[in-house]
Design a protein around this motif. Structure first.
Motif, PDB file in Angstrom:
ATOM      1  N   SER A 151      -9.294 104.021  45.339  1.00  0.00           N
ATOM      2  CA  SER A 151      -9.663 104.043  46.757  1.00  0.00           C
ATOM      3  C   SER A 151      -9.085 105.241  47.494  1.00  0.00           C
ATOM      4  O   SER A 151      -9.332 105.394  48.697  1.00  0.00           O
ATOM      5  N   LEU A 152      -8.331 106.085  46.830  1.00  0.00           N
ATOM      6  CA  LEU A 152      -7.688 107.215  47.499  1.00  0.00           C
ATOM      7  C   LEU A 152      -8.689 108.324  47.778  1.00  0.00           C
ATOM      8  O   LEU A 152      -9.636 108.538  47.011  1.00  0.00           O
ATOM      9  N   PRO A 153      -8.499 109.068  48.879  1.00  0.00           N
ATOM     10  CA  PRO A 153      -9.543 109.987  49.344  1.00  0.00           C
ATOM     11  C   PRO A 153      -9.609 111.327  48.630  1.00  0.00           C
ATOM     12  O   PRO A 153     -10.560 112.072  48.836  1.00  0.00           O
ATOM     13  N   LEU A 154      -8.609 111.673  47.798  1.00  0.00           N
ATOM     14  CA  LEU A 154      -8.579 112.988  47.170  1.00  0.00           C
ATOM     15  C   LEU A 154      -8.473 112.851  45.657  1.00  0.00           C
ATOM     16  O   LEU A 154      -7.749 111.983  45.166  1.00  0.00           O
ATOM     17  N   PRO A 155      -9.169 113.695  44.901  1.00  0.00           N
ATOM     18  CA  PRO A 155      -9.094 113.616  43.439  1.00  0.00           C
ATOM     19  C   PRO A 155      -7.677 113.770  42.903  1.00  0.00           C
ATOM     20  O   PRO A 155      -7.294 113.096  41.942  1.00  0.00           O
ATOM     21  N   ALA A 156      -6.877 114.645  43.524  1.00  0.00           N
ATOM     22  CA  ALA A 156      -5.510 114.854  43.043  1.00  0.00           C
ATOM     23  C   ALA A 156      -4.661 113.602  43.191  1.00  0.00           C
ATOM     24  O   ALA A 156      -3.700 113.400  42.442  1.00  0.00           O
TER      25      ALA A 156
END
Length: 459
Positions: free
Chosen positions: A46-51
């Motif tokens: 659910s996190l907004p950034l690929p990293a």
């Protein structure tokens, strides 16, 4: 009332009851925060950034800068409120798409005198406001765009929380490093302070000549106190950002965030900035919603139309059927005030978007120039601090052997301390500017953003 009327009333009541919602209580929390990061989990998907989404969250061996950002997105109290606002916006979009309920009316008249053939009279009617159907598509499109805007605002808030987590991570590490360096300096100055005070008591020094030695010790103590206060504030801010209790431990490991994009990466990120950065996309969605509101206001200037059908019986038991039409005459208002308001609002949103985009494009050259200047300053400070550290070590050995006077030794120590603290501050400023650069360009996760693997930097 006849059988038909009673059946219609019963059916209407059953339909109304079938669609009713039920109440459920929601108790308030205690606002204590999590006692430790060790007991928390982060749903990486659910996190907004690929990293962030591809990084392993394992607080058992300490939190690196990426794990701090992950925990901030998942557990930040303000982001939870933002997600609630998104739920409200989606509910409003759902409400905007619902058709208006028809209006059912019933009246009854009772004859005041009795007579043959007299009976109770009634009037039963059902009507629908057709003007709301005319503006439904614009109203639904505006509410949907507003929900998109809230969703994008949430994403932008998550990106800003990532940047804030990275900044606070670096700030805490910086304050801790400065505290450790000042502690070392304080312990090193204790023998010198003892020597100066012994010379004062023996009459070998006056207070004028001894003031430099006494002030050096006092200055380091003052710096320690100021730095401790700043460290307490930074740690408190980081705990609040992560949703942790005031007493929760902060075991931070690794290096602060760094980014060093190539010119090609910067050019590509800047070229498609309006298509990637959530705040700009949110402003675009808000502008589209305002366009639909303006269309709705223009449509609402036409006469409002209400159509209904009636069934009636008079006191002489004569049944009649008919219809009703209600029409608003656009003579004075014609919704001109709403149209003017929505037009001015659209212009403000357009100018707001243009200003935001111009600011982003103007800040980029400044950030790149600042990072280049900080790189040069750090390289010079690295060499300078190394030289002064060697000079301090040599002076300490010479002073302990009685071959160097204490004012000279104190001056060398003071210069070395200043260089070390400056180097720590420059590293923090580099991390700060790198975070600002990536946030400006839309969190592009540059390949060179992390100089060393965060997991490899853990002990």
């Amino acid at each position: 009332m006849g059988t038909t009327g009673r059946a219609l009333l019963v059916m209407s009541a059953l339909l109304a009851l079938a669609g009713c919602a039920s109440y459920a209580s929601l108790p308030l929390g205690d606002g204590r925060g999590a006692a430790s990061a060790a007991g928390l989990s982060v749903p990486a998907a659910s996190l907004p950034l690929p990293a962030l989404a591809t990084h392993r969250f394992d607080p058992s061996d300490g939190l690196d800068v990426t794990e701090v950002a992950m925990l901030a997105v998942a557990n930040n109290p303000d982001l939870k409120v933002k997600r609630d606002e998104l739920g409200i916006a989606r509910a409003q979009a759902f409400s905007a798409g619902l058709l208006p309920d028809p209006q059912l009316s019933l009246s009854s008249d009772f004859p005041s005198a009795s007579g043959q053939g007299l009976t109770k009279a009634f009037n039963l009617g059902i009507s629908e406001d057709l003007s709301t159907l005319l503006t439904r598509s614009s109203r639904l499109a505006a509410a949907t765009s507003q929900a998109d805007q809230v969703n994008l605002d949430l994403l932008w808030a998550e990106w800003q929380t990532v940047a804030q987590a990275r900044l606070l991570f670096g700030q805490v590490l910086t304050q801790r490093a400065q505290q450790a360096r000042l502690d070392v300096e304080q312990r090193a100055l204790e023998p010198l302070g003892h020597t100066v005070r012994e010379a004062l008591r023996a009459g070998n020094l006056t207070y004028d000549s001894a003031s430099a030695g006494l002030n050096a010790e006092s200055d380091v103590q003052r710096r320690l106190t100021d730095n401790a206060i700043a460290l307490h504030l930074a740690e408190s801010d980081l705990r609040v950002l992560l949703g942790l209790a005031p007493s929760a431990p902060l075991d931070l490991v690794g290096e602060p965030y760094q980014a060093a994009p190539t010119p090609a990466q910067v050019e590509q990120a800047l070229a498609n900035l309006p298509q990637r950065r959530p705040d700009l996309l949110a402003l675009q969605a808000g502008y589209h919603a305002q366009e639909e509101k303006l269309r709705e206001a223009i449509l609402a200037q036409f006469p409002a139309l209400t159509v209904g059908f009636t069934r009636a019986r008079d006191t002489s038991s004569i049944y009649t059927s008919g219809f009703t039409i209600g029409l608003t005459l656009p003579l004075f208002n014609r919704n001109r005030g709403a149209i003017a308001t929505e037009t001015a609002t659209r212009q403000r949103l357009k100018d707001d978007y243009d200003a935001r985009l111009l600011t982003a494009r103007s800040d980029l050259p400044r950030l790149l120039a600042d990072l280049a200047a900080l790189d040069r300053e750090r390289a010079a400070l690295d060499a300078h601090a190394h030289e002064l550290d060697e000079a301090r070590s040599s002076a300490e050995r010479t002073w302990q052997a009685g071959l160097l006077d204490w004012p000279t030794y104190l001056a060398i120590r003071s210069a070395a301390l200043a260089a070390d603290l400056d180097l720590i501050s420059v590293r923090q400023e580099q991390a700060k500017q790198a975070t600002a650069l990536e946030a400006l360009l839309g969190n592009t996760d540059f390949d060179t953003a992390h100089p060393a693997s965060a997991q490899a930097s853990k002990p």
